[in-house]
Design a protein around this motif. Structure first.
Motif, PDB file in Angstrom:
ATOM      1  N   VAL A  72      -7.423  -6.022  -6.665  1.00 47.42           N
ATOM      2  CA  VAL A  72      -6.716  -4.736  -6.648  1.00 47.42           C
ATOM      3  C   VAL A  72      -7.704  -3.611  -6.925  1.00 47.42           C
ATOM      4  CG1 VAL A  72      -4.912  -3.338  -7.712  1.00 47.42           C
ATOM      5  CG2 VAL A  72      -4.562  -5.809  -7.412  1.00 47.42           C
ATOM      6  N   LEU A  73      -7.712  -2.603  -6.049  1.00 45.70           N
ATOM      7  CA  LEU A  73      -8.485  -1.390  -6.306  1.00 45.70           C
ATOM      8  C   LEU A  73      -7.537  -0.362  -6.915  1.00 45.70           C
ATOM      9  CD1 LEU A  73     -11.144   0.150  -6.140  1.00 45.70           C
ATOM     10  CD2 LEU A  73     -10.510   0.878  -3.824  1.00 45.70           C
ATOM     11  N   ALA A  74      -7.770  -0.033  -8.182  1.00 44.63           N
ATOM     12  CA  ALA A  74      -6.840   0.796  -8.949  1.00 44.63           C
ATOM     13  C   ALA A  74      -6.902   2.258  -8.518  1.00 44.63           C
ATOM     14  CB  ALA A  74      -7.153   0.672 -10.443  1.00 44.63           C
ATOM     15  N   ALA A  75      -5.797   2.957  -8.746  1.00 40.88           N
ATOM     16  CA  ALA A  75      -5.736   4.401  -8.514  1.00 40.88           C
ATOM     17  C   ALA A  75      -6.551   5.121  -9.591  1.00 40.88           C
ATOM     18  CB  ALA A  75      -4.281   4.861  -8.540  1.00 40.88           C
ATOM     19  N   PRO A  76      -6.904   6.384  -9.368  1.00 45.44           N
ATOM     20  CA  PRO A  76      -7.658   7.134 -10.378  1.00 45.44           C
ATOM     21  C   PRO A  76      -6.947   7.187 -11.724  1.00 45.44           C
ATOM     22  CG  PRO A  76      -7.643   8.311  -8.280  1.00 45.44           C
ATOM     23  CD  PRO A  76      -6.704   7.156  -8.132  1.00 45.44           C
ATOM     24  N   ASP A  77      -7.733   7.188 -12.808  1.00 41.82           N
ATOM     25  CA  ASP A  77      -7.172   7.292 -14.159  1.00 41.82           C
ATOM     26  C   ASP A  77      -6.557   8.662 -14.404  1.00 41.82           C
ATOM     27  OD1 ASP A  77      -7.933   4.723 -14.982  1.00 41.82           O
ATOM     28  OD2 ASP A  77      -9.951   5.405 -15.449  1.00 41.82           O
ATOM     29  N   ASP A  78      -7.240   9.684 -13.930  1.00 41.63           N
ATOM     30  CA  ASP A  78      -6.839  11.075 -14.168  1.00 41.63           C
ATOM     31  C   ASP A  78      -6.270  11.649 -12.875  1.00 41.63           C
ATOM     32  OD1 ASP A  78      -6.677  13.785 -14.618  1.00 41.63           O
ATOM     33  OD2 ASP A  78      -8.596  13.933 -15.643  1.00 41.63           O
ATOM     34  N   PRO A  79      -5.055  12.210 -12.906  1.00 43.82           N
ATOM     35  CA  PRO A  79      -4.493  12.796 -11.688  1.00 43.82           C
ATOM     36  C   PRO A  79      -5.410  13.813 -11.018  1.00 43.82           C
ATOM     37  CG  PRO A  79      -2.805  12.662 -13.383  1.00 43.82           C
ATOM     38  CD  PRO A  79      -4.108  12.271 -14.034  1.00 43.82           C
ATOM     39  N   ALA A  80      -6.239  14.485 -11.806  1.00 41.55           N
ATOM     40  CA  ALA A  80      -7.154  15.476 -11.227  1.00 41.55           C
ATOM     41  C   ALA A  80      -8.187  14.823 -10.312  1.00 41.55           C
ATOM     42  CB  ALA A  80      -7.855  16.253 -12.340  1.00 41.55           C
ATOM     43  N   GLN A  81      -8.468  13.530 -10.553  1.00 44.51           N
ATOM     44  CA  GLN A  81      -9.461  12.836  -9.728  1.00 44.51           C
ATOM     45  C   GLN A  81      -8.930  12.473  -8.342  1.00 44.51           C
ATOM     46  OE1 GLN A  81     -10.311   9.562 -12.396  1.00 44.51           O
ATOM     47  NE2 GLN A  81     -12.130  10.586 -13.212  1.00 44.51           N
ATOM     48  N   ALA A  82      -7.651  12.701  -8.121  1.00 45.12           N
ATOM     49  CA  ALA A  82      -7.090  12.428  -6.793  1.00 45.12           C
ATOM     50  C   ALA A  82      -7.809  13.238  -5.720  1.00 45.12           C
ATOM     51  CB  ALA A  82      -5.599  12.744  -6.782  1.00 45.12           C
ATOM     52  N   ASN A  83      -8.301  14.419  -6.098  1.00 49.12           N
ATOM     53  CA  ASN A  83      -8.993  15.277  -5.127  1.00 49.12           C
ATOM     54  C   ASN A  83     -10.317  14.696  -4.663  1.00 49.12           C
ATOM     55  OD1 ASN A  83      -6.958  17.247  -5.208  1.00 49.12           O
ATOM     56  ND2 ASN A  83      -7.859  18.206  -7.034  1.00 49.12           N
ATOM     57  N   ASP A  84     -10.833  13.693  -5.400  1.00 47.76           N
ATOM     58  CA  ASP A  84     -12.093  13.065  -4.990  1.00 47.76           C
ATOM     59  C   ASP A  84     -11.921  12.192  -3.752  1.00 47.76           C
ATOM     60  OD1 ASP A  84     -13.398  14.184  -7.170  1.00 47.76           O
ATOM     61  OD2 ASP A  84     -12.974  12.464  -8.467  1.00 47.76           O
ATOM     62  N   VAL A  85     -10.696  11.769  -3.490  1.00 45.92           N
ATOM     63  CA  VAL A  85     -10.427  10.827  -2.404  1.00 45.92           C
ATOM     64  C   VAL A  85     -10.005  11.603  -1.160  1.00 45.92           C
ATOM     65  CG1 VAL A  85      -9.151   8.783  -1.692  1.00 45.92           C
ATOM     66  CG2 VAL A  85      -9.676   9.147  -4.116  1.00 45.92           C
ATOM     67  N   LYS A  86     -10.756  11.444  -0.090  1.00 44.37           N
ATOM     68  CA  LYS A  86     -10.498  12.143   1.168  1.00 44.37           C
ATOM     69  C   LYS A  86      -9.941  11.174   2.208  1.00 44.37           C
ATOM     70  CE  LYS A  86     -12.476  15.672  -0.805  1.00 44.37           C
ATOM     71  NZ  LYS A  86     -11.620  16.690  -1.440  1.00 44.37           N
ATOM     72  N   PRO A  87      -9.285  11.702   3.239  1.00 46.82           N
ATOM     73  CA  PRO A  87      -8.756  10.815   4.299  1.00 46.82           C
ATOM     74  C   PRO A  87      -9.803   9.913   4.920  1.00 46.82           C
ATOM     75  CG  PRO A  87      -7.841  13.020   4.519  1.00 46.82           C
ATOM     76  CD  PRO A  87      -8.890  13.102   3.450  1.00 46.82           C
ATOM     77  N   GLU A  88     -11.005  10.442   5.116  1.00 50.91           N
ATOM     78  CA  GLU A  88     -12.058   9.613   5.725  1.00 50.91           C
ATOM     79  C   GLU A  88     -12.478   8.467   4.803  1.00 50.91           C
ATOM     80  OE1 GLU A  88     -14.023  13.534   4.292  1.00 50.91           O
ATOM     81  OE2 GLU A  88     -12.170  12.867   5.271  1.00 50.91           O
ATOM     82  N   HIS A  89     -12.344   8.663   3.473  1.00 48.63           N
ATOM     83  CA  HIS A  89     -12.645   7.582   2.530  1.00 48.63           C
ATOM     84  C   HIS A  89     -11.645   6.442   2.698  1.00 48.63           C
ATOM     85  CE1 HIS A  89     -14.460  10.905  -0.241  1.00 48.63           C
ATOM     86  NE2 HIS A  89     -15.299  10.547   0.712  1.00 48.63           N
ATOM     87  N   ALA A  90     -10.362   6.802   2.822  1.00 46.89           N
ATOM     88  CA  ALA A  90      -9.335   5.776   3.023  1.00 46.89           C
ATOM     89  C   ALA A  90      -9.596   4.993   4.304  1.00 46.89           C
ATOM     90  CB  ALA A  90      -7.959   6.434   3.078  1.00 46.89           C
ATOM     91  N   GLU A  91     -10.019   5.693   5.338  1.00 45.90           N
ATOM     92  CA  GLU A  91     -10.289   5.028   6.615  1.00 45.90           C
ATOM     93  C   GLU A  91     -11.462   4.060   6.490  1.00 45.90           C
ATOM     94  OE1 GLU A  91     -10.445   6.171  11.331  1.00 45.90           O
ATOM     95  OE2 GLU A  91     -10.634   7.755   9.831  1.00 45.90           O
ATOM     96  N   GLN A  92     -12.537   4.495   5.824  1.00 46.08           N
ATOM     97  CA  GLN A  92     -13.692   3.620   5.636  1.00 46.08           C
ATOM     98  C   GLN A  92     -13.335   2.389   4.814  1.00 46.08           C
ATOM     99  OE1 GLN A  92     -16.422   7.317   4.723  1.00 46.08           O
ATOM    100  NE2 GLN A  92     -17.744   5.553   4.917  1.00 46.08           N
TER     101      GLN A  92
END
Length: 384
Positions: free
Chosen positions: A213-233
Motif C-alpha cells: 500500500v502506498l499511503a496518502a500524504p500525512d498532512d493535507p497541505a502535502q496534497a499539492n505535491d502530487v500532480k496528475p502526471e505523477h499519478a500517471e507515472q
C-alpha cells in the motif's frame, strides 16, 4: 540477460565486468577488448555497453547500424562528458543510456535496472487497474478496496498494489496494517525523478508479501505535491509489476483522481440502499458520462446490503438503469472490529458474510482477467 562490454582499455573492461557480475550473478557477461570494429554480430545480447572516451561520426554510424539490426538490444555508452548536441545524436543512433566516465557504479546499476524493467515490461502483460470511489461519504469504499486487495493477494496469489489517492484525508493503510508508513505519495512525488520499481516498493507499506500500500500524504497541505502526471507515472510503473493495482479515490474528484480514473480498467462506485446514496450515485455517473467513460467500465457495488431494507435492490437497479455488479452484506460488528484493529476482515472473521462476498469478488476478478488473457491469445493465434 546477456551483456557485451566493449572497451579498448583492459583495466576498464575488467572493472565493468566485475561490477556487472557483482550486481547479478545470473547475467552472462562477454568482454571484447578493442573498438566496435572488433565486435562480431551481437545476436542474442540484451545490452551492448561501449566504454570509449571519445566517439566520432563513424562510431555513431556503426552504433546506428547495430541498433537497426538488433532493435531489442539496449546500447549503453560510457564516455567523457559531451555537449548536448552529441548526446542527441547518440540517442538518435540508438543509444539508450549515456553514462559519464569515470564510471560511477551506482549509475551503472541504476541503468541496468531501468533496462531490466523495460525488458520485463515487454514480456509481461499489464496489471488491471481497479478504482474504488464513494458515491457519498461513509459508503465503505476504502474498507472494500483494502480488504479486496488482501483477498486477491492471499487467496488468489496475485501481486497487488493499492495507491491511496484520497490525498487530503486518506488512511487506507490503517485499514489493513498497524505499521506506520515510512513514505507517502507526496514523498514519492517530490522524488519522482527516482521512480523505479525498487523505489516504489521501498515507499510502500507491506501488508503481506504480495500486497503493498502506498499511503496518502500525512498532512493535507502535502496534497499539492502530487500532480496528475505523477499519478500517471505511478500507474504506468505499478501495472508493470503488479497483477492488480487498486485505487482508493476518496469522495471528491480532482485533476489527479480524474487522470488516474482515465487509466482504470474498472471503476467501482460504492453506495448503500438509501435515497441520499442513490441520488449522489446518479450524479456521479452523470459526471462519468461527461468524462466519456463507457458504461462497461462502471460497476456499481451495494455495500451493507440487507434484503429486508425499505429500498429493494430491484428499485436501485431501476433507478440506475443497470444491474448492480455485486452486493456486500451488512455485518457491522465484524467490519467495525476489522477497521478498529487495522486487521483485514479475512484474518479476523473469515466466516463473516462480508469475507465470503470479498472472496467471491476476488475469484470473479481473477477469472475475468484470465478469460481476457485467453481471448487475447486466441485472437493472436487466429492471426498467425
Amino acid at each position: 540477460m546477456r551483456i557485451i562490454v566493449v572497451s579498448q582499455a583492459e583495466k576498464n573492461l575488467l572493472e565493468i565486468a566485475r561490477l556487472l557480475r557483482e550486481r547479478s550473478t545470473a547475467d552472462e557477461i562477454d568482454v571484447v577488448a578493442g573498438t566496435l570494429a572488433r565486435l562480431q554480430e551481437p545476436r542474442g545480447a540484451a545490452v551492448l555497453l561501449l566504454h570509449q572516451a571519445t566517439l566520432d561520426s563513424a562510431d555513431l554510424e556503426q552504433l546506428e547500424v547495430l541498433s537497426s539490426r538488433n532493435p531489442a538490444m539496449a546500447i549503453v555508452l560510457v564516455c567523457q562528458p559531451q555537449p548536448a548536441e552529441f548526446l542527441l545524436r547518440a540517442m538518435r543512433s540508438g543509444v539508450r543510456e549515456v553514462l559519464a566516465a569515470p564510471l560511477d557504479p551506482s549509475q551503472l546499476h541504476a541503468a541496468m535496472r531501468r533496462i531490466e524493467d523495460k525488458l520485463s515490461a515487454s514480456n509481461r502483460s499489464l496489471g488491471k487497474v481497479l478504482a474504488f470511489i464513494s458515491c457519498k461519504g461513509g459508503s465503505g469504499a476504502t474498507f472494500l478496496g483494502t480488504n479486496l486487495g488482501y483477498a486477491l493477494a492471499t487467496q488468489e496469489n496475485k501481486r497487488v498494489a493499492l495507491l491511496d489517492l484520497n490525498l487530503q484525508f486518506g488512511d487506507a493503510s490503517l485499514f489493513v496494517s498497524d505499521r506506520k508508513p515510512l513514505a507517502t505519495l507526496s514523498h514519492v512525488a517530490q522524488q519522482i525523478h527516482r521512480l523505479d520499481a525498487s523505489f516504489l516498493a521501498a515507499s510502500m507499506v507491506q501488508v503481506c508479501p504480495n500486497f503493498h500500500v502506498l499511503a496518502a500524504p500525512d498532512d493535507p497541505a502535502q496534497a499539492n505535491d502530487v500532480k496528475p502526471e505523477h499519478a500517471e507515472q505511478l500507474l504506468q510503473l505499478a501495472r508493470l509489476h503488479y497483477d492488480f493495482v487498486l485505487l482508493d479515490i476518496g469522495r471528491s474528484l480532482d485533476a489527479v483522481s480524474v487522470r488516474a480514473l482515465d487509466h482504470a480498467d474498472m471503476i467501482f462506485p460504492i453506495l448503500q440502499l438509501t435515497l441520499p446514496y442513490i441520488r449522489d450515485g446518479k450524479r456521479l455517473l452523470g459526471l462519468f458520462r461527461s468524462l466519456d467513460y463507457s458504461r462497461d467500465k462502471i460497476h456499481l457495488i451495494v455495500n451493507r446490503y440487507a434484503a429486508s431494507g425499505e429500498i429493494r435492490l430491484s428499485d436501485c437497479e431501476e433507478a440506475f438503469g443497470s444491474p448492480m455488479y455485486k452486493t456486500v452484506p451488512n455485518h457491522y460488528e465484524a467490519a467495525a472490529a476489522s477497521v478498529n484493529q487495522g486487521v483485514p476482515i479475512l484474518q479476523l472473521a473469515r466466516t463473516s458474510p462480508v469475507s465470503r462476498a470479498l472472496l467471491e469478488m476476488a475469484r470473479t476478478l481473477v477469472g475475468d482477467n484470465a478469460e481476457e488473457s485467453r481471448s487475447w491469445l486466441s485472437r493472436m493465434l487466429k492471426r498467425a
